[in-house]
Every structure is written in structure tokens, then in C-alpha cells.
Scaffold this active site. Structure first.
Site, PDB file in Angstrom:
ATOM      1  N   GLN A  22       0.837  -1.197   0.000  1.00  0.00           N
ATOM      2  CA  GLN A  22       0.000   0.000   0.000  1.00  0.00           C
ATOM      3  C   GLN A  22       0.873   1.249   0.000  1.00  0.00           C
ATOM      4  O   GLN A  22       1.306   1.729   1.044  1.00  0.00           O
ATOM      5  CB  GLN A  22      -0.946   0.014   1.207  1.00  0.00           C
ATOM      6  CG  GLN A  22      -1.929   1.154   1.096  1.00  0.00           C
ATOM      7  CD  GLN A  22      -3.109   0.999   2.025  1.00  0.00           C
ATOM      8  OE1 GLN A  22      -3.205   0.072   2.799  1.00  0.00           O
ATOM      9  NE2 GLN A  22      -4.007   1.952   1.945  1.00  0.00           N
ATOM     10  N   PHE A  23       1.113   1.773  -1.202  1.00  0.00           N
ATOM     11  CA  PHE A  23       1.966   2.958  -1.333  1.00  0.00           C
ATOM     12  C   PHE A  23       1.362   4.166  -0.636  1.00  0.00           C
ATOM     13  O   PHE A  23       2.078   5.096  -0.267  1.00  0.00           O
ATOM     14  CB  PHE A  23       2.258   3.257  -2.810  1.00  0.00           C
ATOM     15  CG  PHE A  23       1.122   3.903  -3.556  1.00  0.00           C
ATOM     16  CD1 PHE A  23       1.037   5.269  -3.647  1.00  0.00           C
ATOM     17  CD2 PHE A  23       0.136   3.129  -4.156  1.00  0.00           C
ATOM     18  CE1 PHE A  23      -0.003   5.878  -4.336  1.00  0.00           C
ATOM     19  CE2 PHE A  23      -0.899   3.710  -4.845  1.00  0.00           C
ATOM     20  CZ  PHE A  23      -0.978   5.091  -4.934  1.00  0.00           C
ATOM     21  N   THR A  24       0.062   4.188  -0.417  1.00  0.00           N
ATOM     22  CA  THR A  24      -0.573   5.358   0.187  1.00  0.00           C
ATOM     23  C   THR A  24      -0.144   5.572   1.641  1.00  0.00           C
ATOM     24  O   THR A  24      -0.357   6.656   2.184  1.00  0.00           O
ATOM     25  CB  THR A  24      -2.113   5.266   0.105  1.00  0.00           C
ATOM     26  OG1 THR A  24      -2.552   4.115   0.810  1.00  0.00           O
ATOM     27  CG2 THR A  24      -2.574   5.210  -1.337  1.00  0.00           C
TER      28      THR A  24
END
Length: 145
Positions: A78-80
Site C-alpha cells: 500500500q503505497f498510500t
């Protein structure tokens, strides 16, 4: 590297309406859903350190860890988690590592967990995923390596 760790009684990931991963802890037990974000200066050593932290984190029943109870773990990239919202209402993703850096490190993290003895399921890197979970407690912790 960041990991958002949630104590769950179950969790699953679907891609394009098809389930690709699921953890179902034994009756009355727990597992962990771990969302993993990678930044530019992360490396295999940080992935291994973070995996060890997750595996030994004492947040399950009776202050035990996933390692104590052989609890299953679901890892989702999850890059967020690397979002920067300090300057505006629009998040900046500049701290998130590009796929060429991030994907191998998420794999290193997963491999390190398995090397420690964890039963690990994973989402699909770079895909739009639908993650479902039952967060127990709720217990949610942000770890950094």
C-alpha cells in the site's frame, strides 16, 4: 518502510471480483493484516527488521505474538502509507518508492516473514484490491523500520 498492522479475526483480498488471498484464524483466534509501504531509501535489511517486528509484536490474545500462536498474516502492499498531506488537501506520493524498488522489497518482507515461520498470504502488487477484514479490538499500529 512502514507497516500498518491490524489484529483481525479474518481478512481477505479480491482482485477483479476474484478472491486471491484469505486468512481465517482458528476459532476464537487472531491473525494480522499488514499493509506495507516502501520509500526510496528502504532496503532488504529494513524489510527483514520490519518483518521481525511484525512477527514478534505482542498484540494478540494474552499479550502473545503471531510467532507465539502461529497466527496467519495477510500482507498487502500500500503505497498510500507514504502519503504526505502536510501542505495541502491533495496527498503527495513523492515519498513512495517506484514499483521497481517497492515490489522487490515487499517480496523481501514477505520472504523474511516466511523465513521466520509465518503462514503468509499476499495481495497482488500494483493491482486495485478490495480488502475486507474484521479488525478485533480494534487494534491498529503503525510500525516503521
Amino acid at each position: 518502510m512502514r507497516a500498518l498492522v491490524q489484529r483481525v479475526t479474518g481478512a481477505a483480498v479480491a482482485v477483479d471480483g476474484r478472491e486471491v488471498a484469505r486468512i481465517s484464524p482458528r476459532a476464537g483466534g487472531h491473525g494480522l493484516l499488514v499493509l506495507v509501504g516502501v520509500t526510496h531509501d528502504d532496503d532488504a535489511a529494513k524489510a527483514a527488521t520490519l518483518a521481525r517486528k511484525v512477527w514478534t509484536l505482542r498484540i494478540l490474545e494474552d499479550e502473545k505474538s503471531a510467532s507465539d500462536l502461529a497466527a496467519p498474516i495477510l500482507v498487502v502492499s500500500q503505497f498510500t502509507l507514504m502519503a504526505d498531506t502536510r501542505r495541502s488537501r491533495r496527498p503527495s506520493w513523492s515519498a513512495a518508492a517506484p514499483r521497481a524498488v517497492a515490489e522487490p522489497l515487499v517480496d523481501e518482507f514477505t520472504t523474511a516473514l516466511r523465513g521466520l515461520g509465518a503462514d503468509v498470504q499476499t495481495g497482488v502488487f500494483g493491482e486495485h484490491m478490495e480488502v475486507s477484514l474484521v479488525n478485533d479490538g480494534p487494534v491498529t499500529l503503525l510500525l516503521k523500520a
